[in-house]
Scaffold this motif. Structure first.
Motif, PDB file in Angstrom:
ATOM      1  N   VAL A   1      47.751  42.535  24.211  1.00 49.71           N
ATOM      2  CA  VAL A   1      47.510  43.959  24.467  1.00 49.71           C
ATOM      3  C   VAL A   1      48.795  44.713  24.147  1.00 49.71           C
ATOM      4  CG1 VAL A   1      46.983  45.722  26.192  1.00 49.71           C
ATOM      5  CG2 VAL A   1      45.812  43.511  26.305  1.00 49.71           C
ATOM      6  N   ILE A   2      48.674  45.766  23.337  1.00 46.45           N
ATOM      7  CA  ILE A   2      49.797  46.650  23.039  1.00 46.45           C
ATOM      8  C   ILE A   2      49.383  48.064  23.447  1.00 46.45           C
ATOM      9  CG2 ILE A   2      51.197  47.682  21.175  1.00 46.45           C
ATOM     10  CD1 ILE A   2      52.000  44.779  21.726  1.00 46.45           C
ATOM     11  N   GLY A   3      50.230  48.757  24.187  1.00 36.53           N
ATOM     12  CA  GLY A   3      49.917  50.102  24.673  1.00 36.53           C
ATOM     13  C   GLY A   3      49.595  51.044  23.523  1.00 36.53           C
ATOM     14  N   THR A   4      48.711  51.999  23.805  1.00 40.65           N
ATOM     15  CA  THR A   4      48.181  52.875  22.758  1.00 40.65           C
ATOM     16  C   THR A   4      49.290  53.542  21.936  1.00 40.65           C
ATOM     17  OG1 THR A   4      46.445  53.341  24.363  1.00 40.65           O
ATOM     18  CG2 THR A   4      46.472  54.695  22.369  1.00 40.65           C
ATOM     19  N   GLY A   5      50.317  54.011  22.593  1.00 38.72           N
ATOM     20  CA  GLY A   5      51.373  54.740  21.891  1.00 38.72           C
ATOM     21  C   GLY A   5      52.193  53.889  20.951  1.00 38.72           C
ATOM     22  N   TRP A   6      52.067  52.585  21.034  1.00 35.82           N
ATOM     23  CA  TRP A   6      52.886  51.685  20.200  1.00 35.82           C
ATOM     24  C   TRP A   6      52.040  50.910  19.197  1.00 35.82           C
ATOM     25  CZ3 TRP A   6      53.742  52.297  25.474  1.00 35.82           C
ATOM     26  CH2 TRP A   6      54.947  52.922  25.801  1.00 35.82           C
ATOM     27  N   GLN A   7      50.745  51.204  19.137  1.00 31.19           N
ATOM     28  CA  GLN A   7      49.878  50.461  18.216  1.00 31.19           C
ATOM     29  C   GLN A   7      50.102  50.894  16.763  1.00 31.19           C
ATOM     30  OE1 GLN A   7      45.825  50.784  19.599  1.00 31.19           O
ATOM     31  NE2 GLN A   7      46.313  49.851  21.581  1.00 31.19           N
ATOM     32  N   GLY A   8      49.706  50.029  15.858  1.00 33.99           N
ATOM     33  CA  GLY A   8      49.744  50.364  14.440  1.00 33.99           C
ATOM     34  C   GLY A   8      51.086  50.121  13.769  1.00 33.99           C
ATOM     35  N   HIS A   9      51.976  49.401  14.439  1.00 29.84           N
ATOM     36  CA  HIS A   9      53.279  49.086  13.854  1.00 29.84           C
ATOM     37  C   HIS A   9      53.456  47.591  13.616  1.00 29.84           C
ATOM     38  CE1 HIS A   9      54.674  53.200  14.507  1.00 29.84           C
ATOM     39  NE2 HIS A   9      54.152  53.113  15.716  1.00 29.84           N
ATOM     40  N   GLY A  10      52.386  46.842  13.772  1.00 28.73           N
ATOM     41  CA  GLY A  10      52.501  45.404  13.548  1.00 28.73           C
ATOM     42  C   GLY A  10      53.097  44.633  14.717  1.00 28.73           C
ATOM     43  N   TYR A  11      53.252  45.289  15.855  1.00 25.58           N
ATOM     44  CA  TYR A  11      53.873  44.599  16.999  1.00 25.58           C
ATOM     45  C   TYR A  11      52.993  43.469  17.537  1.00 25.58           C
ATOM     46  CZ  TYR A  11      57.348  48.396  17.359  1.00 25.58           C
ATOM     47  OH  TYR A  11      58.356  49.292  17.125  1.00 25.58           O
TER      48      TYR A  11
END
Ligand SMILES: CC(C)(COP(=O)(O)OP(=O)(O)OC[C@H]1O[C@@H](n2cnc3c(N)ncnc32)[C@H](O)[C@@H]1OP(=O)(O)O)[C@@H](O)C(=O)NCCC(=O)NCCS
Length: 172
Positions: free
Chosen positions: A102-112
């Motif tokens: 799970v990655i928080g919404t504000g940090w999604q889309g960066h390949g984390y």
């Protein structure tokens, strides 16, 4: 299968540190996990601080109540600023190791998520855990990409809840 003490290891990637999660992480994670959208595919809803702390306390034991599974949970922190952005988990039993992310919404889309899941899968393989699996809804494209980056492939096997099993076992 695995020495639960090795769960206490910090896993490093170029942009991230995966840090063994404790109840004290509730303060940092409560906001990260507060968006109801995060639960669209998985079900559930955001927890308040005290409920989240109680949950992390249970997870911190590192073992299922009956002792048959090892539970590993890591906070995903950005490096070097240390900001908590999500978590990854592994459930290890005789069936191998099952991953979730799970990655928080504000940090999604960066390949984390992909970076974290790949590091976790590599760690488990090095520890001899096999197979590595994850369960992903067929319509959850982002999570399928994450599973692929962790070296998993779709098996076509669906669970009753509709989630497909992904695995690093050789195709038969
Ligand atoms: C799934 C989740 C962890 C992905 O986190 P993330 O950090 O944004 O993932 P990444 O940035 O590593 O992106 C994963 C891939 O999905 C792609 N992707 C992202 N959003 C997408 C979308 N809406 N549709 C299609 N592809 C998408 C990205 O391009 C990337 O593909 P690539 O590796 O080929 O470049 C995050 O959305 C999340 O926490 N969701 C809620 C919880 C959840 O559903 N967990 C999974 C349970 S199995």
């Amino acid at each position: 299968v695995i020495d639960p003490e090795s769960w206490r290891e910090v896993l490093a990637t170029p942009r991230l540190r995966l840090v063994p999660q404790t109840a004290a992480d509730a303060e940092d994670l409560v906001g990260v996990l507060a968006d109801p959208e995060l639960y669209a595919f998985t079900g559930g809803s955001p927890l308040g601080l005290s409920a989240l702390r109680a949950r992390l306390e249970r997870l911190q034991r590192g073992l299922s109540p009956d002792g048959s599974e090892v539970w590993g949970n890591w906070v995903v922190r950005r490096h070097p600023d240390g900001t908590a952005i999500g978590f990854v988990q592994a459930t290890i039993g005789e069936q191998g190791g099952d991953l979730a992310w799970v990655i928080g919404t504000g940090w999604q889309g960066h390949g984390y998520a992909g970076e974290a899941a790949a590091a976790l899968a590599a760690f488990l393989r090095a520890e001899g855990v096999a197979p590595i699996t994850a369960h992903v809804l067929p319509e959850h494209v982002a999570s399928q990409r994450v599973a692929a980056r962790a070296g998993l492939r779709p098996t076509g096997r669906l669970r009753p809840d509709g989630e497909e099993r992904w695995s690093d076992e050789p195709a038969r």
